[in-house]
Scaffold this active site. Structure first.
Site, PDB file in Angstrom:
ATOM      1  N   GLY A   5      25.580  27.713  19.266  1.00  0.00           N
ATOM      2  CA  GLY A   5      24.938  28.389  18.147  1.00  0.00           C
ATOM      3  C   GLY A   5      23.466  28.599  18.430  1.00  0.00           C
ATOM      4  O   GLY A   5      22.902  27.979  19.337  1.00  0.00           O
TER       5      GLY A   5
ATOM      6  N   LYS B  32      44.044  42.163  19.153  1.00  0.00           N
ATOM      7  CA  LYS B  32      44.731  43.441  19.358  1.00  0.00           C
ATOM      8  C   LYS B  32      45.758  43.378  20.495  1.00  0.00           C
ATOM      9  O   LYS B  32      46.881  43.878  20.346  1.00  0.00           O
ATOM     10  CB  LYS B  32      43.706  44.541  19.643  1.00  0.00           C
ATOM     11  CG  LYS B  32      44.287  45.899  19.955  1.00  0.00           C
ATOM     12  CD  LYS B  32      44.865  46.586  18.722  1.00  0.00           C
ATOM     13  CE  LYS B  32      43.753  47.144  17.866  1.00  0.00           C
ATOM     14  NZ  LYS B  32      44.263  47.977  16.749  1.00  0.00           N
TER      15      LYS B  32
ATOM     16  N   GLU C 233      33.452  29.294  28.678  1.00  0.00           N
ATOM     17  CA  GLU C 233      34.326  30.389  28.246  1.00  0.00           C
ATOM     18  C   GLU C 233      33.915  31.750  28.783  1.00  0.00           C
ATOM     19  O   GLU C 233      34.706  32.696  28.743  1.00  0.00           O
ATOM     20  CB  GLU C 233      34.388  30.438  26.710  1.00  0.00           C
ATOM     21  CG  GLU C 233      33.113  30.873  26.017  1.00  0.00           C
ATOM     22  CD  GLU C 233      32.125  29.748  25.763  1.00  0.00           C
ATOM     23  OE1 GLU C 233      31.240  29.923  24.900  1.00  0.00           O
ATOM     24  OE2 GLU C 233      32.219  28.701  26.431  1.00  0.00           O
TER      25      GLU C 233
ATOM     26  N   HIS D 176      28.359  27.157  28.893  1.00  0.00           N
ATOM     27  CA  HIS D 176      29.459  27.896  28.268  1.00  0.00           C
ATOM     28  C   HIS D 176      30.581  28.118  29.282  1.00  0.00           C
ATOM     29  O   HIS D 176      30.519  29.050  30.092  1.00  0.00           O
ATOM     30  CB  HIS D 176      28.962  29.247  27.739  1.00  0.00           C
ATOM     31  CG  HIS D 176      28.066  29.129  26.555  1.00  0.00           C
ATOM     32  ND1 HIS D 176      28.538  29.047  25.263  1.00  0.00           N
ATOM     33  CD2 HIS D 176      26.714  29.054  26.466  1.00  0.00           C
ATOM     34  CE1 HIS D 176      27.521  28.934  24.425  1.00  0.00           C
ATOM     35  NE2 HIS D 176      26.404  28.942  25.130  1.00  0.00           N
TER      36      HIS D 176
ATOM     37  N   CYS E  32      27.422  23.434  24.253  1.00  0.00           N
ATOM     38  CA  CYS E  32      26.034  23.823  24.027  1.00  0.00           C
ATOM     39  C   CYS E  32      25.498  23.150  22.757  1.00  0.00           C
ATOM     40  O   CYS E  32      25.325  21.944  22.723  1.00  0.00           O
ATOM     41  CB  CYS E  32      25.915  25.346  23.969  1.00  0.00           C
ATOM     42  SG  CYS E  32      24.238  25.958  24.216  1.00  0.00           S
ATOM     43  N   TYR E  33      25.240  23.896  21.683  1.00  0.00           N
ATOM     44  CA  TYR E  33      24.781  23.306  20.420  1.00  0.00           C
ATOM     45  C   TYR E  33      25.757  22.235  19.946  1.00  0.00           C
ATOM     46  O   TYR E  33      25.343  21.195  19.410  1.00  0.00           O
ATOM     47  CB  TYR E  33      24.646  24.406  19.368  1.00  0.00           C
ATOM     48  CG  TYR E  33      24.261  23.923  17.990  1.00  0.00           C
ATOM     49  CD1 TYR E  33      22.936  23.683  17.662  1.00  0.00           C
ATOM     50  CD2 TYR E  33      25.225  23.725  17.004  1.00  0.00           C
ATOM     51  CE1 TYR E  33      22.579  23.250  16.391  1.00  0.00           C
ATOM     52  CE2 TYR E  33      24.893  23.289  15.734  1.00  0.00           C
ATOM     53  CZ  TYR E  33      23.558  23.057  15.431  1.00  0.00           C
ATOM     54  OH  TYR E  33      23.206  22.617  14.177  1.00  0.00           O
TER      55      TYR E  33
ATOM     56  N   SER F 160      48.862  53.337   8.270  1.00  0.00           N
ATOM     57  CA  SER F 160      47.748  54.216   8.629  1.00  0.00           C
ATOM     58  C   SER F 160      48.087  55.102   9.814  1.00  0.00           C
ATOM     59  O   SER F 160      47.369  56.068  10.090  1.00  0.00           O
ATOM     60  CB  SER F 160      46.515  53.381   8.972  1.00  0.00           C
ATOM     61  OG  SER F 160      46.736  52.650  10.163  1.00  0.00           O
ATOM     62  N   GLY F 161      49.155  54.762  10.526  1.00  0.00           N
ATOM     63  CA  GLY F 161      49.469  55.465  11.751  1.00  0.00           C
ATOM     64  C   GLY F 161      48.934  54.757  12.973  1.00  0.00           C
ATOM     65  O   GLY F 161      49.182  55.164  14.105  1.00  0.00           O
ATOM     66  N   GLY F 162      48.202  53.655  12.744  1.00  0.00           N
ATOM     67  CA  GLY F 162      47.662  52.876  13.845  1.00  0.00           C
ATOM     68  C   GLY F 162      48.629  51.804  14.309  1.00  0.00           C
ATOM     69  O   GLY F 162      49.673  51.556  13.696  1.00  0.00           O
ATOM     70  N   VAL F 163      48.263  51.135  15.387  1.00  0.00           N
ATOM     71  CA  VAL F 163      49.113  50.096  15.966  1.00  0.00           C
ATOM     72  C   VAL F 163      49.307  48.939  14.995  1.00  0.00           C
ATOM     73  O   VAL F 163      50.430  48.454  14.787  1.00  0.00           O
ATOM     74  CB  VAL F 163      48.493  49.574  17.286  1.00  0.00           C
ATOM     75  CG1 VAL F 163      49.314  48.417  17.839  1.00  0.00           C
ATOM     76  CG2 VAL F 163      48.390  50.688  18.308  1.00  0.00           C
ATOM     77  N   ASP F 164      48.224  48.488  14.367  1.00  0.00           N
ATOM     78  CA  ASP F 164      48.266  47.270  13.560  1.00  0.00           C
ATOM     79  C   ASP F 164      49.210  47.391  12.364  1.00  0.00           C
ATOM     80  O   ASP F 164      50.089  46.552  12.163  1.00  0.00           O
ATOM     81  CB  ASP F 164      46.857  46.902  13.083  1.00  0.00           C
ATOM     82  CG  ASP F 164      45.851  46.874  14.210  1.00  0.00           C
ATOM     83  OD1 ASP F 164      46.265  46.607  15.353  1.00  0.00           O
ATOM     84  OD2 ASP F 164      44.661  47.122  13.955  1.00  0.00           O
ATOM     85  N   SER F 165      49.026  48.441  11.565  1.00  0.00           N
ATOM     86  CA  SER F 165      49.868  48.580  10.372  1.00  0.00           C
ATOM     87  C   SER F 165      51.316  48.859  10.753  1.00  0.00           C
ATOM     88  O   SER F 165      52.242  48.424  10.067  1.00  0.00           O
ATOM     89  CB  SER F 165      49.329  49.689   9.459  1.00  0.00           C
ATOM     90  OG  SER F 165      49.375  50.947  10.101  1.00  0.00           O
ATOM     91  N   THR F 166      51.518  49.567  11.865  1.00  0.00           N
ATOM     92  CA  THR F 166      52.878  49.876  12.294  1.00  0.00           C
ATOM     93  C   THR F 166      53.621  48.623  12.732  1.00  0.00           C
ATOM     94  O   THR F 166      54.789  48.404  12.376  1.00  0.00           O
ATOM     95  CB  THR F 166      52.866  50.898  13.443  1.00  0.00           C
ATOM     96  OG1 THR F 166      52.199  52.085  13.001  1.00  0.00           O
ATOM     97  CG2 THR F 166      54.270  51.251  13.880  1.00  0.00           C
TER      98      THR F 166
END
Length: 548
Positions: A73, A403, A196, A194, A104-105, A249-255
């Site tokens: 942080g 995603k 990561e 870090h 770190c923090y 919506s026609g997007g990947v997520d909602s589909t």
């Protein structure tokens, strides 16, 4: 991030998406890399979740984590109001055998809270640094790393100058600063750097050794488990006589969300696609054709373009535009629910949304910032854009996923690959790509044409799948130009294309010079009212993906 701990929509406890017995819980103290910790651990096939560093202890206890990671942080542990974990956390961890790793923090917090001393470092360490790992057996590093050197990414001004009792130093920077500490008997560990980030090349090895070999976590978190768990959760939330609406919506997520819910409850799911007047070029026709021919989902199309655009007329503030759009969507869904009640004899109770984990993370302010939810980066259409008094309860089956994980889930659900590869499109649509008043002049039509030329050119060049997201932006300014031997005063548009793994960070895509020349020529020759085309070459951070 309270929504990670409990589903407010139903008021029922919400299980994490599979693998909870091996849960790694990250307490976020505001580091720009916190989401990367979540991602890297999931790449090890281990479930990780991220919540605020100041999350109440009882909420943490309900999740029953096997490991807790304290993130980095921007704060100093000495500063007034510096964020910290809840009172009783150390005792909870020790009594329940929870492993704790501070980064770190987070490491400095462990040192300070357990009786050590953190002070301003004589030499600050930022960027790539070399560390030396001590000889002998230790918990943080595997046998191949012991006694060797590593390049790591440092970002700290303070340093641990006195360790708590029972702790040992297992790595130091070549400047002599403490780089890694541990107390294996108490199960507390710390890394000043870090692991990561990709700038720490052996960081993933360190995380893998720590989680799998030291903490004994099983690398068994799979998308198939997520699918089965989500179906179980949805069946538990939606009673046998209840119906559900899904906003497509026609997007990947909602589909993918709709396909998942349909698999769980069948024909009690009723999908609706709303044309809000803010869609891309011929989006309505293309999306409805895909739903019917490829996905076989029952979808009702509602043309509400006049309703949305009339409410947006004169509105320039981007946050206000998002709120208005969210409110209008809910009004339409409520009306649709009433119509369904007349048809099926039962009013729908739930609304499905394709909210993703980055939506949740970005809609929450960092701890210690003094911010509230009204000071967030932006209200995501799936999180902050919805009215508090909405009648429908939310089902968000993807809210723990990134995603790329959603795409893997969609593949298991047999969603067509061509559909899964579609670029993300924001819920507020072109409202956040027309800066200012979306109804002014013919801004929307100009943007649609520019965007279509840009995207089609990307497809023709075979670049579409190499780009995370590409789109055009309409600026509320005009510039002087010369077209057809005449002086013009026309609009300026911006082209943006990015590469990313999860949308949390992104870099701009480097197009070939000839490609850009061809695209700009096509736009200026075919879109009336545009005489200047710019390219956005800003990464995220400092910018966000969308302009509003």
């Amino acid at each position: 991030m309270e929504s990670v701990i409990k589903s407010k929509a139903s008021g029922r406890d919400r299980a994490s998406p599979g693998g909870a017995a091996n849960l790694v819980l990250i307490l976020d103290f505001g580091s720009q890399y916190t989401h990367l910790i979540t991602r890297r651990i999931r790449q090890l096939s281990v479930l990780s979740l991220c919540v605020s560093g100041t999350t109440p202890l009882d909420a943490i206890a309900k999740l029953k984590p096997r490991v807790v990671i304290l993130s980095g942080g921007p704060h100093s542990v000495h500063a007034a109001g510096a964020p910290s974990f809840s009172d009783g956390f150390i005792e909870y961890a020790e009594e329940n055998g929870v492993f704790v790793l501070g980064i770190c923090y987070g490491m400095q917090l462990i040192v300070q809270k357990l009786g050590g001393v953190v002070a301003v470092g004589e030499k600050q360490e930022y960027g790539k640094m070399e560390i030396a790992v001590a000889e002998g057996e230790c918990g943080l590093y595997g046998p191949e790393a012991v006694g060797g050197h590593q390049t790591v990414w440092m970002s700290h001004g303070d340093e641990a100058v006195k360790l708590p009792e029972g702790f040992t130093v297992v790595a130091r920077s070549l400047q002599g600063s403490v780089a890694a500490i541990e107390n294996r008997s108490r199960r507390f560990f710390g890394l000043q750097y870090h692991p990561e980030v990709t700038h720490s090349p052996q960081g993933m090895d360190t995380l893998r050794h720590f989680l799998l070999d030291v903490c004994g976590i099983s690398a068994d978190w799979k998308m198939q488990d997520v699918l089965e768990e989500e179906i179980k959760v949805i069946k538990g939330m939606v009673r046998p006589d209840e119906h559900v609406i899904c906003a497509l919506s026609g997007g990947v997520d909602s589909t993918v969300a709709a396909t998942l819910v349909h698999k769980a409850i069948g024909d009690r799911l009723h999908c609706v696609f709303v044309d809000n007047g803010l869609l891309r070029y011929k989006e309505r026709e293309r999306v409805m054709s895909t739903f019917q021919s490829d996905l076989h989902l029952p979808v009702t199309c509602i043309d509400a373009s006049e309703q949305f655009l009339s409410k947006l007329k004169g509105v320039k503030d981007p946050e206000m535009k998002r709120k208005i759009i969210g409110r209008e969507f809910i009004c339409i869904f409520d009306d649709f629910a009433q119509e369904l009640e007349q048809k099926v004899g039962k009013r729908p109770t739930f609304l499905v949304q394709g909210t993703l984990y980055p939506d949740v993370i970005e809609s929450c302010p960092p701890p210690g910032s003094g911010m509230t939810h009204s000071h967030t980066i932006k209200s995501h259409h799936n999180v902050g854009g919805l009215p508090k008094d909405m009648k429908l309860k939310l089902i968000e089956p993807l809210k723990f996923l990134f995603k790329d994980e959603v795409r893997k889930l969609g593949s298991i659900l047999n969603v067509p690959e061509l559909f899964l590869r579609r670029h993300p499109f924001p819920g507020p649509g072109l409202a956040v790509r027309v800066l200012g008043d979306v109804t002014e002049g013919n801004a929307l039509e100009i943007l649609r044409q520019v965007d279509e030329i840009f995207i089609q050119s990307i497809r023709d060049a075979g670049l579409y799948d190499s780009i995370w997201q590409a789109f055009a932006v309409f600026l509320p300014v005009q510039s002087v130009g010369v077209q057809g031997d005449q002086r013009t005063h026309s609009h300026v548009v911006v082209l943006r294309a990015i590469t990313s793994e999860d949308g949390m960070t992104a870099d701009w895509y480097y197009f070939d010079h000839k490609f850009l020349v061809d695209v700009v020529r096509k736009i200026c020759n075919n879109v009336r009212g545009v005489n200047r085309v710019c390219q956005d070459i800003t990464s995220k951070p400092p910018a966000t993906v969308e302009w509003e």
